[in-house]
Design an enzyme around this catalytic site. Structure first.
Site, PDB file in Angstrom:
ATOM      1  N   ARG A 115       0.845  -1.205   0.000  1.00  0.00           N
ATOM      2  CA  ARG A 115       0.000   0.000   0.000  1.00  0.00           C
ATOM      3  C   ARG A 115       0.875   1.248   0.000  1.00  0.00           C
ATOM      4  O   ARG A 115       0.501   2.280  -0.537  1.00  0.00           O
ATOM      5  CB  ARG A 115      -0.982  -0.004   1.180  1.00  0.00           C
ATOM      6  CG  ARG A 115      -1.824   1.265   1.260  1.00  0.00           C
ATOM      7  CD  ARG A 115      -3.166   1.088   1.969  1.00  0.00           C
ATOM      8  NE  ARG A 115      -3.055   0.321   3.199  1.00  0.00           N
ATOM      9  CZ  ARG A 115      -2.453   0.742   4.322  1.00  0.00           C
ATOM     10  NH1 ARG A 115      -1.933   1.950   4.378  1.00  0.00           N
ATOM     11  NH2 ARG A 115      -2.399  -0.021   5.387  1.00  0.00           N
ATOM     12  N   TYR A 120     -14.563  18.610 -15.597  1.00  0.00           N
ATOM     13  CA  TYR A 120     -14.983  17.213 -15.597  1.00  0.00           C
ATOM     14  C   TYR A 120     -16.138  17.041 -14.607  1.00  0.00           C
ATOM     15  O   TYR A 120     -16.023  17.378 -13.431  1.00  0.00           O
ATOM     16  CB  TYR A 120     -13.801  16.318 -15.227  1.00  0.00           C
ATOM     17  CG  TYR A 120     -14.147  14.859 -15.251  1.00  0.00           C
ATOM     18  CD1 TYR A 120     -14.400  14.209 -16.452  1.00  0.00           C
ATOM     19  CD2 TYR A 120     -14.250  14.140 -14.074  1.00  0.00           C
ATOM     20  CE1 TYR A 120     -14.732  12.877 -16.479  1.00  0.00           C
ATOM     21  CE2 TYR A 120     -14.577  12.796 -14.092  1.00  0.00           C
ATOM     22  CZ  TYR A 120     -14.814  12.173 -15.294  1.00  0.00           C
ATOM     23  OH  TYR A 120     -15.158  10.848 -15.308  1.00  0.00           O
ATOM     24  N   ASP A 130      -5.586  19.740 -14.289  1.00  0.00           N
ATOM     25  CA  ASP A 130      -6.066  18.474 -14.852  1.00  0.00           C
ATOM     26  C   ASP A 130      -5.721  18.516 -16.340  1.00  0.00           C
ATOM     27  O   ASP A 130      -6.356  19.221 -17.117  1.00  0.00           O
ATOM     28  CB  ASP A 130      -7.577  18.339 -14.632  1.00  0.00           C
ATOM     29  CG  ASP A 130      -8.140  17.031 -15.207  1.00  0.00           C
ATOM     30  OD1 ASP A 130      -7.465  16.408 -16.046  1.00  0.00           O
ATOM     31  OD2 ASP A 130      -9.272  16.657 -14.827  1.00  0.00           O
ATOM     32  N   LYS A 147      -7.440   7.484 -19.545  1.00  0.00           N
ATOM     33  CA  LYS A 147      -7.671   8.049 -20.875  1.00  0.00           C
ATOM     34  C   LYS A 147      -6.414   7.865 -21.735  1.00  0.00           C
ATOM     35  O   LYS A 147      -6.008   6.753 -21.968  1.00  0.00           O
ATOM     36  CB  LYS A 147      -8.090   9.510 -20.715  1.00  0.00           C
ATOM     37  CG  LYS A 147      -9.158   9.731 -19.619  1.00  0.00           C
ATOM     38  CD  LYS A 147     -10.472   9.030 -19.909  1.00  0.00           C
ATOM     39  CE  LYS A 147     -11.427   9.013 -18.722  1.00  0.00           C
ATOM     40  NZ  LYS A 147     -11.699  10.297 -18.101  1.00  0.00           N
TER      41      LYS A 147
END
Ligand SMILES: *Cc1c(COP(=O)(O)O)cnc(C)c1O
Length: 387
Positions: free
Chosen positions: A52, A104, A177, A202
Site C-alpha cells: 500500500r 470534468y 487536470d 484516458k
C-alpha cells in the site's frame, strides 16, 4: 547515452530504459507481492515494505511520467478521481478554492458534496478569463486554483503560465487536470503549475482497459507530503497489474496522441462546414475563442477531443449518435477506438452542456472511415428532421 539527453518520445518508448537486472528481460516484471522480507536487523535495505505504501511495479510508470511531465515525483492512484480528490483532501477546512465553471463533471459533483462536509469554500470561476480569476483570488485565503485545459466538454483553454503567476502572487497553488492535453501537447509544470493531474484511464493508458490516475509534482514540499499521506493511508493506490498495463500504454503515447490530434483537426475542419452542424468546439479551429492561446500553449496538436453542436437540436444530436456504426456510443475518452456521447443526457438537468452537443473522442482509425461514418449518420439525422 544518458537519459537526460533523450527526448520524451524515446523515454516513453523505452520506459526509461529499464531492463530487468536479474533476467535481462526487456519488459519489466510484475510484482504482485503485498509484502517484502525484512533484514535480520529489522531494516528494509531493499527499499520495499508493504504494497500500500510502495510497489515496485508502480515505479517504472511513475518514473516515466515524472520525466515526461518534467516533475520530481509521480503518484499512481486507483483512478483519476482518486488522484484529483487527494489534492482537495490535503486542504484544511476553511480554505478557499477556485475551480472552473466548466470541468470534468464527476469532479464537479464530488466537490459540491465534499466541500460542504469538509468546510472548503469552493468558488467556481471562468478560468479562461484572467480578470475573473484575478478578482476571485483572495490573498492569504485562497489555497488552490484548480484548472482543466482543454476543459470537458466545451474544450475551453486556460492560460496556465498566467494563472500560475496569479496564484503564486497570493500564495495559492495551481493544479492542472491535463488529461486531455497529455504531456505530448502541454507540460503544465514547465509553465509554472505546482501539480499536474491525469486520468490515466484516458490517453496515458490509451486502450480503454485500465482505470488509473496520476499526480506529478514540481516540488516535494509539505503539501505534497499530505497528498501522499492521503493516498497511502486512504489506500487509493494502483494495483500492480494495472500499473504494468499503464507502463505498456505509455510506450505508444506520443504516436497515438499525435495521430489522434491530427485526425481530430481534420474532422473538426470538415464538420465546421457541414450543413448539419451548428458549431464545432475545438481549440484547433481559428474561430474558437481559445485558439490563439492554444497555439502558444499546446505543442504539436490541439488534442483529440471535440464537440459538435448539431443543427436541429437535441433530437437531431441523439439521432446522429444512434446512426453511427464505427464510432462507439460510450462514455470515456482517449482510447484507440473513437467514441461518441450525448453529454447532456449523461450529466442530467444540472449540466451546463447544451443539449444539441455530441462529444467526440477521436481514436486511431482511418480518419476517412471516421468521417464517412459520421457524415452519413449526420446527413440522415438532418434529413429526418427536415421531413
Ligand atoms: C475521466 C476524467 C477524470 C476522472 O478520471 P477517472 O479515471 O474516470 O476517475 C478526470 N478528469 C478528466 C478530464 C477526465 O476525462
Amino acid at each position: 547515452m544518458s537519459e537526460s539527453f533523450l527526448r520524451p518520445e524515446t523515454l516513453a518508448a523505452h520506459a526509461m530504459g529499464a531492463i530487468d537486472a536479474r533476467t535481462g528481460a526487456i519488459i519489466p516484471p510484475i510484482h504482485p507481492s503485498t509484502t517484502y522480507e525484512r533484514d535480520a536487523d529489522l531494516r528494509y535495505s531493499r527499499g520495499h515494505c508493504y504494497s500500500r505504501g510502495d510497489n515496485p511495479t508502480d515505479e517504472s510508470a511513475a518514473a516515466t511520467l515524472t520525466a515526461l511531465e518534467g516533475g520530481t515525483q509521480t503518484l499512481l492512484f486507483a483512478s483519476g478521481m482518486a488522484a484529483a480528490t487527494a489534492v482537495f483532501q490535503a486542504l484544511e477546512p476553511g480554505d478557499h478554492v477556485l475551480a472552473p465553471q466548466v470541468m470534468y463533471w464527476a469532479l464537479r459533483s464530488w466537490l459540491s458534496g465534499f466541500a460542504t462536509r469538509w468546510g472548503l469554500e469552493i468558488e467556481l470561476v471562468d478560468t479562461s478569463d484572467l480578470n475573473a480569476v484575478k478578482a476571485a483570488l483572495r490573498p492569504g485565503k485562497t489555497r488552490l486554483l484548480w484548472v482543466e485545459s482543454p476543459a470537458n466538454p466545451l474544450w475551453s483553454v486556460s492560460d496556465i503560465a498566467a494563472l500560475a503567476d496569479l496564484a503564486r502572487r497570493v500564495g495559492a497553488r495551481l493544479a492542472v487536470d491535463s488529461t486531455v492535453a497529455t504531456p505530448v501537447l502541454t507540460r503544465p509544470l514547465s509553465l509554472g503549475a505546482d501539480i499536474v493531474m491525469h486520468s490515466a484511464t484516458k490517453y496515458l493508458n490509451g486502450h480503454s482497459d485500465v482505470v488509473a490516475g496520476t499526480l506529478t509534482t514540481a516540488r516535494q514540499d509539505e503539501f505534497w507530503a499530505r497528498i501522499k499521506a492521503v493516498q497511502v493511508q486512504g489506500g487509493g493506490i494502483l494495483g500492480p497489474f494495472e500499473a504494468w498495463l499503464l507502463q505498456r500504454g505509455l510506450r505508444t503515447l506520443y504516436p497515438r496522441v499525435r495521430w489522434q490530434s491530427a485526425s481530430a483537426l481534420t474532422l473538426a475542419e470538415r464538420l465546421a462546414v457541414h450543413p448539419g452542424v451548428l458549431e464545432v468546439l475545438y481549440p484547433g479551429l481559428p474561430g474558437f475563442p481559445g485558439h490563439d492561446l492554444a497555439r502558444r500553449q499546446m505543442e504539436g496538436g490541439f488534442g483529440a477531443m471535440l464537440s459538435v453542436r448539431i443543427r436541429g437540436g437535441r433530437e437531431a444530436a441523439i439521432a446522429t449518435a444512434a446512426n453511427v456504426h464505427l464510432w462507439r456510443r460510450a462514455t470515456s475518452l482517449g482510447g484507440v477506438e473513437s467514441l461518441i456521447e450525448h453529454r447532456a443526457s449523461i450529466e442530467g438537468p444540472t449540466s451546463p452542456v447544451p443539449d444539441d452537443l455530441l462529444r467526440l473522442s477521436v481514436g486511431i482509425e482511418s480518419v476517412e472511415d471516421l468521417w464517412t461514418d459520421f457524415d452519413v449518420a449526420l446527413t440522415a439525422a438532418s434529413a429526418a428532421q427536415g421531413e
